[in-house]
Structure formats: C-alpha cells, structure tokens
Scaffold this motif. Structure first.
Motif, PDB file in Angstrom:
ATOM      1  N   ALA A 129      47.194  46.443  29.792  1.00 38.72           N
ATOM      2  CA  ALA A 129      47.835  45.163  30.099  1.00 38.72           C
ATOM      3  C   ALA A 129      47.277  44.582  31.402  1.00 38.72           C
ATOM      4  O   ALA A 129      47.031  43.371  31.506  1.00 38.72           O
ATOM      5  CB  ALA A 129      49.347  45.343  30.201  1.00 38.72           C
ATOM      6  N   LEU A 164      43.799  43.221  30.663  1.00 39.17           N
ATOM      7  CA  LEU A 164      43.882  41.946  29.945  1.00 39.17           C
ATOM      8  C   LEU A 164      44.247  40.810  30.892  1.00 39.17           C
ATOM      9  O   LEU A 164      43.687  39.713  30.807  1.00 39.17           O
ATOM     10  CB  LEU A 164      44.919  42.061  28.821  1.00 39.17           C
ATOM     11  CG  LEU A 164      44.525  42.961  27.640  1.00 39.17           C
ATOM     12  CD1 LEU A 164      45.747  43.297  26.797  1.00 39.17           C
ATOM     13  CD2 LEU A 164      43.457  42.296  26.784  1.00 39.17           C
ATOM     14  N   ALA A 165      45.186  41.080  31.809  1.00 41.95           N
ATOM     15  CA  ALA A 165      45.585  40.049  32.762  1.00 41.95           C
ATOM     16  C   ALA A 165      44.424  39.662  33.668  1.00 41.95           C
ATOM     17  O   ALA A 165      44.235  38.477  33.987  1.00 41.95           O
ATOM     18  CB  ALA A 165      46.772  40.541  33.588  1.00 41.95           C
ATOM     19  N   ASP A 172      42.234  37.191  32.066  1.00 39.13           N
ATOM     20  CA  ASP A 172      42.931  35.976  31.624  1.00 39.13           C
ATOM     21  C   ASP A 172      43.241  36.003  30.134  1.00 39.13           C
ATOM     22  O   ASP A 172      43.190  34.960  29.455  1.00 39.13           O
ATOM     23  CB  ASP A 172      42.110  34.721  31.977  1.00 39.13           C
ATOM     24  CG  ASP A 172      41.952  34.534  33.479  1.00 39.13           C
ATOM     25  OD1 ASP A 172      42.908  34.842  34.215  1.00 39.13           O
ATOM     26  OD2 ASP A 172      40.864  34.093  33.908  1.00 39.13           O
ATOM     27  N   LEU A 173      43.556  37.183  29.632  1.00 40.42           N
ATOM     28  CA  LEU A 173      43.980  37.349  28.251  1.00 40.42           C
ATOM     29  C   LEU A 173      45.453  37.731  28.219  1.00 40.42           C
ATOM     30  O   LEU A 173      46.047  38.064  29.245  1.00 40.42           O
ATOM     31  CB  LEU A 173      43.136  38.422  27.554  1.00 40.42           C
ATOM     32  CG  LEU A 173      41.631  38.164  27.503  1.00 40.42           C
ATOM     33  CD1 LEU A 173      40.908  39.348  26.881  1.00 40.42           C
ATOM     34  CD2 LEU A 173      41.330  36.894  26.719  1.00 40.42           C
ATOM     35  N   ASP A 174      46.045  37.693  27.050  1.00 43.09           N
ATOM     36  CA  ASP A 174      47.471  37.962  26.894  1.00 43.09           C
ATOM     37  C   ASP A 174      47.770  39.439  27.118  1.00 43.09           C
ATOM     38  O   ASP A 174      47.345  40.284  26.319  1.00 43.09           O
ATOM     39  CB  ASP A 174      47.913  37.548  25.482  1.00 43.09           C
ATOM     40  CG  ASP A 174      49.390  37.808  25.234  1.00 43.09           C
ATOM     41  OD1 ASP A 174      50.119  38.105  26.199  1.00 43.09           O
ATOM     42  OD2 ASP A 174      49.806  37.714  24.060  1.00 43.09           O
ATOM     43  N   PRO A 175      48.524  39.812  28.170  1.00 40.97           N
ATOM     44  CA  PRO A 175      48.848  41.221  28.384  1.00 40.97           C
ATOM     45  C   PRO A 175      49.668  41.834  27.266  1.00 40.97           C
ATOM     46  O   PRO A 175      49.667  43.053  27.084  1.00 40.97           O
ATOM     47  CB  PRO A 175      49.640  41.201  29.703  1.00 40.97           C
ATOM     48  CG  PRO A 175      49.276  39.907  30.366  1.00 40.97           C
ATOM     49  CD  PRO A 175      49.024  38.949  29.247  1.00 40.97           C
ATOM     50  N   GLY A 176      50.350  40.988  26.512  1.00 41.53           N
ATOM     51  CA  GLY A 176      51.151  41.483  25.396  1.00 41.53           C
ATOM     52  C   GLY A 176      50.323  42.133  24.297  1.00 41.53           C
ATOM     53  O   GLY A 176      50.863  42.875  23.463  1.00 41.53           O
ATOM     54  N   LEU A 177      49.013  41.892  24.304  1.00 40.01           N
ATOM     55  CA  LEU A 177      48.149  42.533  23.311  1.00 40.01           C
ATOM     56  C   LEU A 177      48.127  44.050  23.495  1.00 40.01           C
ATOM     57  O   LEU A 177      47.853  44.786  22.537  1.00 40.01           O
ATOM     58  CB  LEU A 177      46.732  41.971  23.405  1.00 40.01           C
ATOM     59  CG  LEU A 177      46.547  40.516  22.977  1.00 40.01           C
ATOM     60  CD1 LEU A 177      45.115  40.057  23.251  1.00 40.01           C
ATOM     61  CD2 LEU A 177      46.882  40.344  21.506  1.00 40.01           C
ATOM     62  N   GLY A 207      46.488  39.275  16.502  1.00 39.48           N
ATOM     63  CA  GLY A 207      46.502  38.781  17.872  1.00 39.48           C
ATOM     64  C   GLY A 207      45.174  38.858  18.579  1.00 39.48           C
ATOM     65  O   GLY A 207      44.949  38.130  19.554  1.00 39.48           O
ATOM     66  N   ASP A 241      39.022  36.871  22.263  1.00 38.93           N
ATOM     67  CA  ASP A 241      39.612  38.012  22.969  1.00 38.93           C
ATOM     68  C   ASP A 241      38.690  39.224  22.913  1.00 38.93           C
ATOM     69  O   ASP A 241      38.456  39.891  23.928  1.00 38.93           O
ATOM     70  CB  ASP A 241      40.967  38.382  22.351  1.00 38.93           C
ATOM     71  CG  ASP A 241      42.004  37.290  22.526  1.00 38.93           C
ATOM     72  OD1 ASP A 241      41.871  36.494  23.467  1.00 38.93           O
ATOM     73  OD2 ASP A 241      42.951  37.233  21.712  1.00 38.93           O
TER      74      ASP A 241
END
Length: 290
Positions: free
Chosen positions: A129, A132-133, A136-141, A169, A174
């Motif tokens: 997470a 990903l952050a 600049d990607l979704d940490p929820g992935l 997702g 990504d």
C-alpha cells in the motif's frame, strides 16, 4: 438431300483428351501438394530440432553461470554486479549463444502477501500500500490483491507477474507503473537485495522505514556484508528484530535469459532461478516470454 451423319469418334477422342489433361493436372496438383507437405514436415522437424538444441544449450549455460556466481560468493568476492548485462557471445555448432542473469531479488515480492503467518501477510499489505501511494496509485489495490491470494481461505501464490492482468482493479496503466518495483517469486519470505533495490522497493519491504531513510540507505550502497547494512543508523533506530529475514546484500532470485542463434533462427529462453541452494531451482520455464 442431306449427306451422311458424322460419326462420334472425333467427339469421343476430344473427350478422352480432355479427361487425360484433367488427370495430368490433378496428378500435378497432388504431386505439388505432396512436395509441399514434405517441405512443411521437414521445416517442422528442423524447427523442433533447433528448439531442442537451443534448449540444451540454454540449460547448460544457466547451470554454468549459476555455479560461477555461487563459487564467487564462496570465495568471498562480495556482492556480485549482476545487473542483467550480456555475456560475450560464443560459438556453438550452427550458431552462437549468450546469456544474462537479471536480478529478481531487487524488487518487492507480491507473493509476500500470501505469507502463511497473518502478521507477515498484513505487514506485506501495508508495504505494498505504501509503494502504491508513492507511485500515485490506489493503495486499496494492496487489500484487493491480498484478498485475491486468500480467496479460498488458504494462501495461493502467483506464478507470474502477468497474472496481475486478471485481477480486478489493476489496469494496464497500474501494471506498467508498478512493474519496475515488484516481482513474483515462489518464496513468500524472500529477502530484498538492498544493493540492487530502489528506495521504493525498500520502503515496501520495510514499511517501518521512512522514504527519506530508505533513500539514504540506498545512496550508501553497496554493502559488502550484512553486518555493514544492519549497522546503519536508519536500521538501528527501528524496533524490528527480524530485519535479517527481510533484507540481504546479495540476491538469490534471478531471471536467466539465454539467447540462442542457430542458423537464421533466434530463440529466447527464460528461467526463474534460485541460486542459494545446492542445485538451482527453475520455478518456471518459458520460450520467448520473460
């Protein structure tokens, strides 16, 4: 008065000639078809033979190169500069061969999210997470992937990085952004080679470590011994007793890439290798797909 009716012999002779011509044409077509089938069979046989030969060359080169790496480490040569550079091409009967070892311990292992110990698996989710952050990607992935690897209640390992394309997702954008920082190796507890890793991968491997501290550690690399790495103040400040199980100063996992040129054909062989054991562990083998 009308003359005598012509007999049918000329017509019969014309029909016979036509049949003969058709028979010759059909025989020619059949003969050409047989020649073409033989040509294709010969080409297939030659291709299979060259593939088998290239396979044998690749296997021999991989084992030789892995043994050289292992011998150098036993002799105390320190961290190996295995950065994916090609070996010199050398001749073999009918062509030439070259090989390279591409590091795979320099990236965050996505299979660490499938660690059988829940505490380690949760830490890996946190690390992914954070990575990903940073990108600049979704940490929820990270949660999505972690849930997918435990969908049946038991951890399931990814076999290849391409499987991200089947995960909900993970868009093409990504995956492209994430690919330089992650890998897939079959050991959920594989260690990160700090001497070859990026600061982003280091933060993912050790979520307790800040981005600035990770960058300072990477700038001081390479580290000749594990003791030199763990003596760094950034790691000394952490209350993480298991760092030796997460970080290393040399990699164990490599992608072996053998390029075999035989005649006018060039074939690429890939194997995921572990060089830490008595033998070498080829977890997947592919032809033309890294």
């Amino acid at each position: 008065m009308t003359g005598p009716r012509p007999c049918g012999k000329p017509t019969q002779r014309g029909a016979a000639l036509l049949v003969a011509l058709l028979a010759v044409a059909l025989a020619s077509v059949l003969a050409l078809g047989l020649v073409e089938d033989q040509r294709r069979t010969l080409a297939r046989t030659q291709a299979l033979t060259e593939t088998e030969r290239s396979w044998q060359f690749a296997q021999g080169l991989e084992s030789t190169l892995v043994e050289r790496v292992r011998r150098a480490r036993r002799e105390g040569a320190g961290p190996m500069p295995l950065d994916g550079g090609w070996s010199a091409a050398f001749p073999v009967p009918g062509g030439a061969v070259r090989i390279r070892l591409i590091p795979r311990s320099d990236r965050f292992n996505l299979n660490s999210l499938a660690d059988p110990t829940p505490e380690r698996a949760l830490r890996a989710r946190d690390g992914l997470a954070r990575l990903l952050a940073q990108l600049d990607l979704d940490p929820g992935l990270a949660d999505a992937l972690g849930d997918a690897l435990r969908a049946g209640g038991r951890p399931v390992l990814l076999a290849h990085i391409s499987e991200l394309g089947e995960m909900d997702g993970f868009s093409t954008v990504d995956r492209t952004r994430l690919l330089p920082f992650v890998t897939v190796v079959p050991d959920p507890r594989s260690r990160l080679d700090v001497n070859a890793a990026s600061a982003e991968a280091l933060v993912a491997q050790v979520p307790e470590l800040g981005s600035e501290a990770a960058e300072r550690l990477i700038l001081r690399a390479p580290y000749a011994r594990p003791e030199d790495l763990f003596a760094q103040p950034e790691l000394q400040a952490l209350s993480a007793p298991d760092l030796a199980n997460r970080l290393a100063v040399e990699g164990d996992w490599f992608l072996a890439h053998a390029e075999i040129a035989l005649g006018d054909r060039v074939q690429d062989h890939y194997r995921l290798l572990n060089v830490s054991g008595a033998g070498y562990d080829a977890r997947y083998v592919s032809l033309g797909i890294p």
